[in-house]
Design an enzyme around this catalytic site. Structure first.
Site, short mmCIF file in Angstrom:
data_model
loop_
_atom_site.label_atom_id
_atom_site.label_comp_id
_atom_site.label_asym_id
_atom_site.label_seq_id
_atom_site.Cartn_x
_atom_site.Cartn_y
_atom_site.Cartn_z
CE LYS A 237 -4.33 -1.85 1.60
NZ LYS A 237 -5.31 -2.01 2.67
NE ARG A 272 -7.38 -8.29 1.32
CZ ARG A 272 -6.95 -7.67 0.23
NH1 ARG A 272 -5.89 -6.88 0.27
NH2 ARG A 272 -7.58 -7.83 -0.92
N1 HH2 Z 1 -7.30 -3.88 1.26
C1 HH2 Z 1 -7.63 -4.03 -0.03
C2 HH2 Z 1 -8.74 -4.81 -0.40
N2 HH2 Z 1 -9.46 -5.46 0.53
N3 HH2 Z 1 -9.85 -6.03 2.80
C3 HH2 Z 1 -9.54 -5.90 4.09
N4 HH2 Z 1 -10.26 -6.54 5.04
N5 HH2 Z 1 -8.48 -5.12 4.50
C4 HH2 Z 1 -7.71 -4.43 3.62
O1 HH2 Z 1 -6.78 -3.73 4.06
C5 HH2 Z 1 -8.03 -4.54 2.23
C6 HH2 Z 1 -9.13 -5.35 1.85
C7 HH2 Z 1 -6.83 -3.33 -1.10
O2 HH2 Z 1 -5.84 -4.16 -1.64
P1 HH2 Z 1 -5.95 -4.97 -3.03
O3 HH2 Z 1 -7.03 -5.99 -2.95
O4 HH2 Z 1 -4.64 -5.52 -3.39
O5 HH2 Z 1 -6.26 -3.88 -4.12
P2 HH2 Z 1 -7.55 -3.49 -4.94
O6 HH2 Z 1 -8.59 -3.01 -3.97
O7 HH2 Z 1 -7.08 -2.43 -5.89
O8 HH2 Z 1 -8.04 -4.74 -5.64
#
Ligand code: HH2
Length: 297
Positions: A237, A272
């Site tokens: 992030k 995560r």
């Molecule tokens: N961060 C992301 C997505 N889902 N869920 C939880 N519970 N906590 C988090 O910190 C969280 C989450 C963002 O990361 P990513 O899935 O890699 O990216 P994107 O939302 O662009 O798919």
């Protein structure tokens, strides 16, 4: 001597010894690793990489082999500025993937969605965890979450992805996030959801400046002390990039693994992450070498 970490010295030891994911119990006396599978064209760090079914399965297999306890499948990017995805499109992206993963692999599957209809379809397809970055605020989400037997992760977010990073503001970010999470946990409990099914997450980067993220990270022990397993998602992030002098997403591996390790050290029980193997390696070394762990073991 045991090399398994013990957190008994920590005041925030979770009350619940396991997390109930639709009948499958995951222990909460060690940090669990949740590997990310984004079946999206536009996720911030891996958009488009795992959209094809074969690529998704191979990637998940590698994460499970590396030690992932949970796989979090998402069909809608929540990166800052992301546009919402129509319901049918999100269903088409995630449900076939969940169905094939359930047949092929023995691992808890989590669905990363805010839409109650996607949650329900995912439960029907065998998901053991619901992960809602919108904190069950969509109409009907709380009801779907309560009706099943899956674990439920409630995350805090200020605003919506499209505009959440424009001007996030809090009088006291730690107090506000804590109150929100406690309120949602109580609402779930009032609907009959047992504590063994509840996970809380402060939502790093979701409507938060770097200062807000740092304040929350430093308050992890306080959030852990709420008594529910705490999920921390900081992998790749912008917070990690900013601390390293505006590093691009592709160059945040060491920063992400270090942050995950420190979150575990502060009592977080679910990490995560995108980089499962590297994170599991770091946890393994910590188990063997962390002076606090050895002293307690
Ligand atoms: N961060 C992301 C997505 N889902 N869920 C939880 N519970 N906590 C988090 O910190 C969280 C989450 C963002 O990361 P990513 O899935 O890699 O990216 P994107 O939302 O662009 O798919």
């Amino acid at each position: 001597m045991t090399f398994f970490p013990r957190f008994d010295y920590h005041p925030g030891m979770p009350v619940y010894p396991f997390l109930d994911c639709a009948g499958r119990r995951l222990p909460t006396d060690r940090p669990l690793v949740m590997g990310v599978l984004n079946v999206t064209p536009d996720s911030f760090s891996d958009g488009g990489l795992h959209a094809a079914a074969g690529a998704a399965l191979a990637h998940v297999r590698a994460m499970v082999d590396a030690g992932a306890d949970i796989i979090d499948v998402g069909g809608e990017s929540t990166r800052p500025g992301a546009e919402p995805v129509p319901l049918q499109e999100e269903l088409d992206r995630v449900i076939p993937v969940l169905e094939s993963l359930r047949v092929e692999l023995d691992v808890v599957l989590s669905i990363d969605t805010s839409k109650p209809a996607v949650m329900q379809a995912a439960l029907d397809a065998g998901a053991g965890m619901l992960n809602d970055v919108n904190g069950l605020r969509s109409p009907g989400a709380m009801e779907v979450a309560a009706s099943g037997a899956a674990a439920v992760c409630v995350m805090h977010m200020q605003g919506q992805p499209r505009s959440m990073q424009e001007r996030p503001q809090y009088a006291d970010v730690v107090a506000e996030v804590t109150d929100f999470l406690v309120g949602k946990a109580e609402a779930l409990r009032a609907r009959g959801v047992r504590g063994e099914r509840i996970v809380l997450d402060p939502g790093f980067g979701f409507g938060k400046t770097l200062e807000h993220n740092l304040a929350l990270f430093r308050s992890l022990p306080r959030l852990v002390a709420l008594g529910y397993p705490l999920l921390v998602g900081v992998s790749r992030k912008s917070m990690v990039g900013a601390l390293l002098g505006d590093r691009p997403v592709s160059d945040r591996l060491v920063g992400s693994v270090t942050a995950a390790l420190l979150a575990a050290r502060a009592g977080a029980r679910i990490l995560r992450v995108h980089d499962v193997r590297e994170t599991v390696d770091a946890l393994t070394i910590q188990r063997a070498l962390d002076i606090e762990t050895i002293r307690e073991g």
